[in-house]
Motif scaffolding. Structure first.
Motif, PDB file in Angstrom:
ATOM      1  N   VAL A 123      29.579  62.881   2.392  1.00  0.00           N
ATOM      2  CA  VAL A 123      30.631  62.008   2.923  1.00  0.00           C
ATOM      3  C   VAL A 123      31.974  62.410   2.323  1.00  0.00           C
ATOM      4  N   ALA A 124      33.007  62.448   3.174  1.00  0.00           N
ATOM      5  CA  ALA A 124      34.378  62.700   2.720  1.00  0.00           C
ATOM      6  C   ALA A 124      35.107  61.371   2.566  1.00  0.00           C
ATOM      7  N   ASN A 125      35.583  61.091   1.348  1.00  0.00           N
ATOM      8  CA  ASN A 125      36.380  59.898   1.072  1.00  0.00           C
ATOM      9  C   ASN A 125      37.862  60.253   1.179  1.00  0.00           C
ATOM     10  N   TYR A 126      38.456  59.887   2.297  1.00  0.00           N
ATOM     11  CA  TYR A 126      39.815  60.300   2.642  1.00  0.00           C
ATOM     12  C   TYR A 126      40.863  59.730   1.684  1.00  0.00           C
ATOM     13  N   ARG A 127      40.765  58.451   1.337  1.00  0.00           N
ATOM     14  CA  ARG A 127      41.825  57.798   0.577  1.00  0.00           C
ATOM     15  C   ARG A 127      41.778  58.121  -0.904  1.00  0.00           C
ATOM     16  N   THR A 128      40.615  58.466  -1.425  1.00  0.00           N
ATOM     17  CA  THR A 128      40.501  58.707  -2.860  1.00  0.00           C
ATOM     18  C   THR A 128      40.114  60.147  -3.181  1.00  0.00           C
ATOM     19  N   GLU A 160      41.430  69.832   3.954  1.00  0.00           N
ATOM     20  CA  GLU A 160      42.161  68.816   3.194  1.00  0.00           C
ATOM     21  C   GLU A 160      43.574  68.705   3.767  1.00  0.00           C
ATOM     22  N   LYS A 161      43.775  67.705   4.573  1.00  0.00           N
ATOM     23  CA  LYS A 161      45.039  67.542   5.287  1.00  0.00           C
ATOM     24  C   LYS A 161      46.228  67.414   4.333  1.00  0.00           C
ATOM     25  N   VAL A 165      35.702  59.002   6.004  1.00  0.00           N
ATOM     26  CA  VAL A 165      36.083  59.338   7.380  1.00  0.00           C
ATOM     27  C   VAL A 165      35.095  60.253   8.088  1.00  0.00           C
ATOM     28  N   HIS A 166      34.213  60.895   7.347  1.00  0.00           N
ATOM     29  CA  HIS A 166      33.263  61.810   7.985  1.00  0.00           C
ATOM     30  C   HIS A 166      31.991  61.866   7.154  1.00  0.00           C
ATOM     31  N   LEU A 167      30.870  62.121   7.835  1.00  0.00           N
ATOM     32  CA  LEU A 167      29.588  62.264   7.165  1.00  0.00           C
ATOM     33  C   LEU A 167      28.759  63.307   7.899  1.00  0.00           C
ATOM     34  N   ALA A 168      27.920  64.020   7.143  1.00  0.00           N
ATOM     35  CA  ALA A 168      27.072  65.048   7.734  1.00  0.00           C
ATOM     36  C   ALA A 168      25.801  65.185   6.915  1.00  0.00           C
ATOM     37  N   VAL A 214      54.889  61.348   3.998  1.00  0.00           N
ATOM     38  CA  VAL A 214      54.063  60.239   4.468  1.00  0.00           C
ATOM     39  C   VAL A 214      52.617  60.670   4.646  1.00  0.00           C
ATOM     40  N   GLU A 215      52.386  61.789   5.315  1.00  0.00           N
ATOM     41  CA  GLU A 215      51.030  62.221   5.669  1.00  0.00           C
ATOM     42  C   GLU A 215      50.374  63.100   4.610  1.00  0.00           C
ATOM     43  N   GLN A 216      51.132  63.492   3.579  1.00  0.00           N
ATOM     44  CA  GLN A 216      50.564  64.337   2.529  1.00  0.00           C
ATOM     45  C   GLN A 216      50.865  63.766   1.148  1.00  0.00           C
ATOM     46  N   ASN A 217      50.747  62.445   1.032  1.00  0.00           N
ATOM     47  CA  ASN A 217      50.986  61.779  -0.253  1.00  0.00           C
ATOM     48  C   ASN A 217      49.725  61.685  -1.113  1.00  0.00           C
ATOM     49  N   TYR A 218      48.593  62.107  -0.577  1.00  0.00           N
ATOM     50  CA  TYR A 218      47.376  62.331  -1.349  1.00  0.00           C
ATOM     51  C   TYR A 218      46.568  63.406  -0.625  1.00  0.00           C
ATOM     52  N   GLY A 219      45.440  63.826  -1.180  1.00  0.00           N
ATOM     53  CA  GLY A 219      44.765  65.031  -0.689  1.00  0.00           C
ATOM     54  C   GLY A 219      44.151  64.928   0.689  1.00  0.00           C
ATOM     55  N   ARG A 220      43.613  63.750   1.055  1.00  0.00           N
ATOM     56  CA  ARG A 220      43.116  63.461   2.395  1.00  0.00           C
ATOM     57  C   ARG A 220      42.061  64.449   2.922  1.00  0.00           C
ATOM     58  N   PRO A 221      40.943  64.623   2.236  1.00  0.00           N
ATOM     59  CA  PRO A 221      39.846  65.416   2.830  1.00  0.00           C
ATOM     60  C   PRO A 221      39.345  64.705   4.081  1.00  0.00           C
ATOM     61  N   HIS A 222      39.341  65.414   5.218  1.00  0.00           N
ATOM     62  CA  HIS A 222      39.134  64.739   6.497  1.00  0.00           C
ATOM     63  C   HIS A 222      37.808  65.089   7.172  1.00  0.00           C
ATOM     64  N   HIS A 223      37.134  66.112   6.727  1.00  0.00           N
ATOM     65  CA  HIS A 223      35.952  66.607   7.434  1.00  0.00           C
ATOM     66  C   HIS A 223      35.067  67.267   6.399  1.00  0.00           C
ATOM     67  N   ALA A 224      33.758  67.125   6.503  1.00  0.00           N
ATOM     68  CA  ALA A 224      32.846  67.746   5.534  1.00  0.00           C
ATOM     69  C   ALA A 224      31.563  68.197   6.209  1.00  0.00           C
ATOM     70  N   PRO A 225      31.667  69.056   7.238  1.00  0.00           N
ATOM     71  CA  PRO A 225      30.454  69.536   7.896  1.00  0.00           C
ATOM     72  C   PRO A 225      29.793  70.666   7.111  1.00  0.00           C
ATOM     73  N   PHE A 226      28.516  70.862   7.382  1.00  0.00           N
ATOM     74  CA  PHE A 226      27.818  72.023   6.860  1.00  0.00           C
ATOM     75  C   PHE A 226      28.079  73.224   7.766  1.00  0.00           C
ATOM     76  N   SER A 227      28.126  74.411   7.175  1.00  0.00           N
ATOM     77  CA  SER A 227      28.192  75.630   7.972  1.00  0.00           C
ATOM     78  C   SER A 227      26.894  75.779   8.761  1.00  0.00           C
ATOM     79  N   PRO A 228      26.875  76.585   9.828  1.00  0.00           N
ATOM     80  CA  PRO A 228      25.656  76.690  10.651  1.00  0.00           C
ATOM     81  C   PRO A 228      24.407  77.076   9.869  1.00  0.00           C
ATOM     82  N   SER A 229      24.555  77.888   8.830  1.00  0.00           N
ATOM     83  CA  SER A 229      23.386  78.274   8.024  1.00  0.00           C
ATOM     84  C   SER A 229      22.924  77.161   7.102  1.00  0.00           C
TER      85      SER A 229
END
Length: 356
Positions: A106-111, A166-167, A93-96, A143-158
């Motif tokens: 990359v964050a793999n939301y489903r797994t 992790e939703k 769902v996200h890449l940086a 329903v929305e928390q039946n697995y870990g669901r990492p949704h975003h994986a940005p780098f910090s500004p540094s």
């Protein structure tokens, strides 16, 4: 200055989608009008995009698959397929990219995993170098928390840390990326309020603060962010919805203006963009609730010139331009852009493309 906008979307029947692929637009610097110059039909659901920091390369993850793709950006702004790699997990769902452009995360939301892939000097991706499993305790939403669901994986500004809301786990995890090997190591966890559903994070451009949009309870949490240690400490929570709204809504995107004075979030259900003012200490005060002029504002982005904010209304197939004002408020501007099921967008200067 003329710019190009690259728009990702959803394309499949399973997602009730109407998108066709990655759309490329040329933006007129005088009128701010968008002209469609290409629709590249790709593998399904090119749902989130990222630009290489120095090379003429665009990357996309593909929702519901296990795939990340790369595209060469041509001198006229159009794109051509360049490569593909597995993400070793479902529904990325996200890449940086890191600040060097050598590693893509990359964050793999489903797994429930975050992976690193190497990028060579030309931007071509190699196979996954490391996979970090995001094991945790699930939240109470069945329903929305039946697995870990990492949704975003940005780098910090540094660039020192990868920060992962992790939703499903009601948790935020901080990772360290080893620049030599690509290995990902967990250095910090911070638990969120039960049933918050942390989704995306934004870092203040000058203060040691980070802000997380919580999808399930439609709030924004302010954190003190220690960039030396890679730790987050929660200090404040505010609602992203007006007090008079009593219906259902899910928060989605979050972004801070370049001057650090305003923070914006999107609300799917209330179908609005919330403007917060940010004081000198980083504290948020909600100020404006602007209708998104469409259904389900999944994504929005502030233009590089900071004068416009573009809202992607996924379920009404529109990108709506808004003009930003000094107090952070928004008013509709220019013509609405019609595009099927938009879910993300990135901007690129035409002068950079022309120099390719």
């Amino acid at each position: 200055m003329t710019q190009f906008a690259y728009v990702g979307c959803r394309t499949t029947r399973a997602r009730n989608a109407r998108g066709e692929g990655i759309s490329v637009y040329k933006i007129d610097p005088r009128t701010a009008g968008w002209s469609l110059i290409q629709v590249l039909r790709t593998e399904e659901n090119p749902s989130f995009l990222a630009l290489h920091p120095t090379l003429d390369i665009l990357y996309s993850v593909h929702g519901d698959l296990d795939l990340v793709t790369s595209y060469s950006i041509l001198p006229d702004g159009r794109i051509a397929p360049a490569g593909r790699q597995s993400t070793r997990g479902r529904n990325p769902v996200h890449l940086a990219l890191d600040l060097t452009g050598r590693w893509l995360v990359v964050a793999n939301y489903r797994t429930d995993s975050v992976v690193s892939l190497p990028a060579d000097d030309g931007g071509a991706l190699g196979a996954v170098a490391d996979l970090c499993e995001m094991k945790g305790t699930l939240g109470p939403h069945k329903v929305e928390q039946n697995y870990g669901r990492p949704h975003h994986a940005p780098f910090s500004p540094s660039g020192k840390w990868v920060v992962v809301p992790e939703k499903g786990n009601d948790r935020i995890t901080v990772l360290r990326l080893d620049a030599a090997s690509g290995r990902l190591g967990i250095v910090h966890h911070v638990s969120c309020r039960e049933n918050a559903g942390p989704r995306h994070i934004a870092f203040h451009p000058s203060l040691p603060k980070a802000y997380v949009i919580n999808e399930l309870d439609s709030t924004v949490t302010t954190y003190d962010f220690d960039d030396q240690a890679g730790t987050l400490t929660g200090i404040d929570v505010v609602s992203a919805l007006p007090r008079c709204f009593c219906g259902n809504s899910r928060a989605s995107e979050i972004e801070i203006s370049a001057d650090g004075r305003h923070l914006y979030t999107s609300n799917r259900g209330h179908n609005s963009i919330t403007t917060f003012s940010i004081d000198g200490d980083g504290q948020l005060t909600p100020g404006h609730f602007t209708p998104s002029q469409g259904e389900t504002p999944r994504f929005f982005a502030i233009a590089p010139d900071q004068r416009h904010l573009y809202v992607a209304n996924e379920d009404s197939d529109t990108i709506v331009p808004f003009q930003r004002h000094g107090d952070g408020s928004l008013t509709p501007a220019a013509d609405v852009i019609r595009v099927g099921s938009p879910t993300s967008m990135v901007f690129r200067d035409a002068t950079r493309t022309a120099s390719a």
